[in-house]
Motif scaffolding. Sequence first.
Motif, PDB file in Angstrom:
ATOM      1  N   MET A 235      -6.237   8.823  -6.089  1.00  0.00           N
ATOM      2  CA  MET A 235      -5.072   9.550  -6.590  1.00  0.00           C
ATOM      3  C   MET A 235      -4.113   8.630  -7.348  1.00  0.00           C
ATOM      4  N   PRO A 236      -3.505   9.151  -8.407  1.00  0.00           N
ATOM      5  CA  PRO A 236      -2.496   8.354  -9.116  1.00  0.00           C
ATOM      6  C   PRO A 236      -1.309   8.061  -8.192  1.00  0.00           C
ATOM      7  N   ALA A 237      -0.774   6.858  -8.312  1.00  0.00           N
ATOM      8  CA  ALA A 237       0.461   6.472  -7.606  1.00  0.00           C
ATOM      9  C   ALA A 237       0.360   6.653  -6.095  1.00  0.00           C
ATOM     10  N   ILE A 238      -0.829   6.394  -5.554  1.00  0.00           N
ATOM     11  CA  ILE A 238      -0.989   6.480  -4.100  1.00  0.00           C
ATOM     12  C   ILE A 238      -0.622   5.114  -3.491  1.00  0.00           C
ATOM     13  N   ASP A 239      -0.098   5.159  -2.275  1.00  0.00           N
ATOM     14  CA  ASP A 239       0.301   3.915  -1.610  1.00  0.00           C
ATOM     15  C   ASP A 239      -0.602   3.633  -0.412  1.00  0.00           C
TER      16      ASP A 239
ATOM     17  N   ASP B  62      -7.417 -11.408 -15.452  1.00  0.00           N
ATOM     18  CA  ASP B  62      -8.551 -10.470 -15.510  1.00  0.00           C
ATOM     19  C   ASP B  62      -8.043  -9.154 -16.081  1.00  0.00           C
ATOM     20  N   ASP B  63      -8.178  -9.006 -17.406  1.00  0.00           N
ATOM     21  CA  ASP B  63      -7.592  -7.836 -18.066  1.00  0.00           C
ATOM     22  C   ASP B  63      -8.258  -6.531 -17.648  1.00  0.00           C
ATOM     23  N   ALA B  64      -9.560  -6.551 -17.375  1.00  0.00           N
ATOM     24  CA  ALA B  64     -10.236  -5.315 -16.968  1.00  0.00           C
ATOM     25  C   ALA B  64      -9.680  -4.839 -15.627  1.00  0.00           C
ATOM     26  N   LEU B  65      -9.531  -5.782 -14.699  1.00  0.00           N
ATOM     27  CA  LEU B  65      -8.955  -5.436 -13.397  1.00  0.00           C
ATOM     28  C   LEU B  65      -7.515  -4.951 -13.554  1.00  0.00           C
ATOM     29  N   ALA B  66      -6.747  -5.678 -14.356  1.00  0.00           N
ATOM     30  CA  ALA B  66      -5.343  -5.315 -14.560  1.00  0.00           C
ATOM     31  C   ALA B  66      -5.209  -3.938 -15.211  1.00  0.00           C
ATOM     32  N   ASP B  67      -6.080  -3.632 -16.168  1.00  0.00           N
ATOM     33  CA  ASP B  67      -6.043  -2.312 -16.809  1.00  0.00           C
ATOM     34  C   ASP B  67      -6.376  -1.213 -15.799  1.00  0.00           C
ATOM     35  N   SER B  68      -7.375  -1.466 -14.961  1.00  0.00           N
ATOM     36  CA  SER B  68      -7.738  -0.466 -13.951  1.00  0.00           C
ATOM     37  C   SER B  68      -6.591  -0.256 -12.971  1.00  0.00           C
ATOM     38  N   TYR B  69      -5.966  -1.353 -12.562  1.00  0.00           N
ATOM     39  CA  TYR B  69      -4.856  -1.239 -11.619  1.00  0.00           C
ATOM     40  C   TYR B  69      -3.710  -0.431 -12.237  1.00  0.00           C
ATOM     41  N   ALA B  70      -3.360  -0.779 -13.456  1.00  0.00           N
ATOM     42  CA  ALA B  70      -2.230  -0.099 -14.114  1.00  0.00           C
ATOM     43  C   ALA B  70      -2.544   1.366 -14.401  1.00  0.00           C
ATOM     44  N   ALA B  71      -3.824   1.684 -14.588  1.00  0.00           N
ATOM     45  CA  ALA B  71      -4.192   3.072 -14.893  1.00  0.00           C
ATOM     46  C   ALA B  71      -3.980   3.990 -13.695  1.00  0.00           C
ATOM     47  N   GLN B  72      -4.154   3.456 -12.492  1.00  0.00           N
ATOM     48  CA  GLN B  72      -3.970   4.304 -11.306  1.00  0.00           C
ATOM     49  C   GLN B  72      -2.575   4.175 -10.707  1.00  0.00           C
ATOM     50  N   SER B  73      -2.075   2.961 -10.670  1.00  0.00           N
ATOM     51  CA  SER B  73      -0.772   2.697 -10.069  1.00  0.00           C
ATOM     52  C   SER B  73       0.335   3.144 -11.010  1.00  0.00           C
ATOM     53  N   ASP B  74       1.551   3.238 -10.496  1.00  0.00           N
ATOM     54  CA  ASP B  74       2.667   3.595 -11.374  1.00  0.00           C
ATOM     55  C   ASP B  74       3.478   2.376 -11.789  1.00  0.00           C
ATOM     56  N   TRP B  75       2.858   1.185 -11.666  1.00  0.00           N
ATOM     57  CA  TRP B  75       3.495   0.013 -12.260  1.00  0.00           C
ATOM     58  C   TRP B  75       2.404  -0.949 -12.695  1.00  0.00           C
TER      59      TRP B  75
END
Lengths: 148, 148
Positions: B19-23, B95-108
């Motif tokens: 889910m987007p922005a899940i904690d 690691d831009d691929a990891l960072a892009d994936s993280y930013a795509a789901q997280s809200d920051w």
Amino acid sequence: MTPRTSATRKHDTLAMWAMPAIDVWVATASVDGGAHLVPLSLAWVDERMVVAVSAASRTARDLAARGRCRMAVGPTRDVTMVDAVLERTVPVGDDDALADSYAAQSDWDPRGSDGYVYLVLRPERVQAWREVDEIPGRTLMRDGAWLA
Amino acid sequence: MTPRTSATRKHDTLAMWAMPAIDVWVATASVDGGAHLVPLSLAWVDERMVVAVSAASRTARDLAARGRCRMAVGPTRDVTMVDAVLERTVPVGDDDALADSYAAQSDWDPRGSDGYVYLVLRPERVQAWREVDEIPGRTLMRDGAWLA
């Protein structure tokens, strides 16, 4: 949204802890170096956080060995965090006043659950925040004393 | 309510983690015997739980020392519990691929936050339950392998 004042956060925190059927996340450290985490039903009784668990549970054993835990009440974006010490461990049949208070707030009554105990936890540090803007000023209690 | 099957619980668990922005609540044990617990933004990337923290945070230091944590996603009465091991610690700029994936789901997006790292955590055990009737059958993954 403006960050809440310390007084408002304390008010909101105590109101949350006194809610019927509220749960608490309890994190403990084990002697083997692992971390444990479980959700439990909370009662807020005489300035103490009270949970009920099996004496054989990892939470009870960790607290017996370590004497302290860290807890969270509330959703991840409206949290109250509590570092607490274990004050007493009370078999569920041994203290009717405590058991009545626990049952009055919680949605279950562990009396009759074989081997269950109340863990009576005294808060030493309390923090409360909603979003990043509330990280400053999040500490409401330090060394067991409310700051506001 | 009938207890969910293992297959349904796995489906619900993976849907929740994506889910987007899940904690996620992350519990760690410190070398001094204390327990730590914080809510963090979660990304579920390539079968790994990914969080972003300051390398100086207690969560990062505990995981560096202990190599494992216990996490919870979801409210207390619809929980997924994860025991995980630290697979990699990645500076946010590395690691831009990891960072892009993280930013795509997280809200920051922690890129640009000085001293921040991604903690890439591999689940070893997963449990999911809502109420007491779902305690039996709550284990969905053991030793890193899904059971359903």
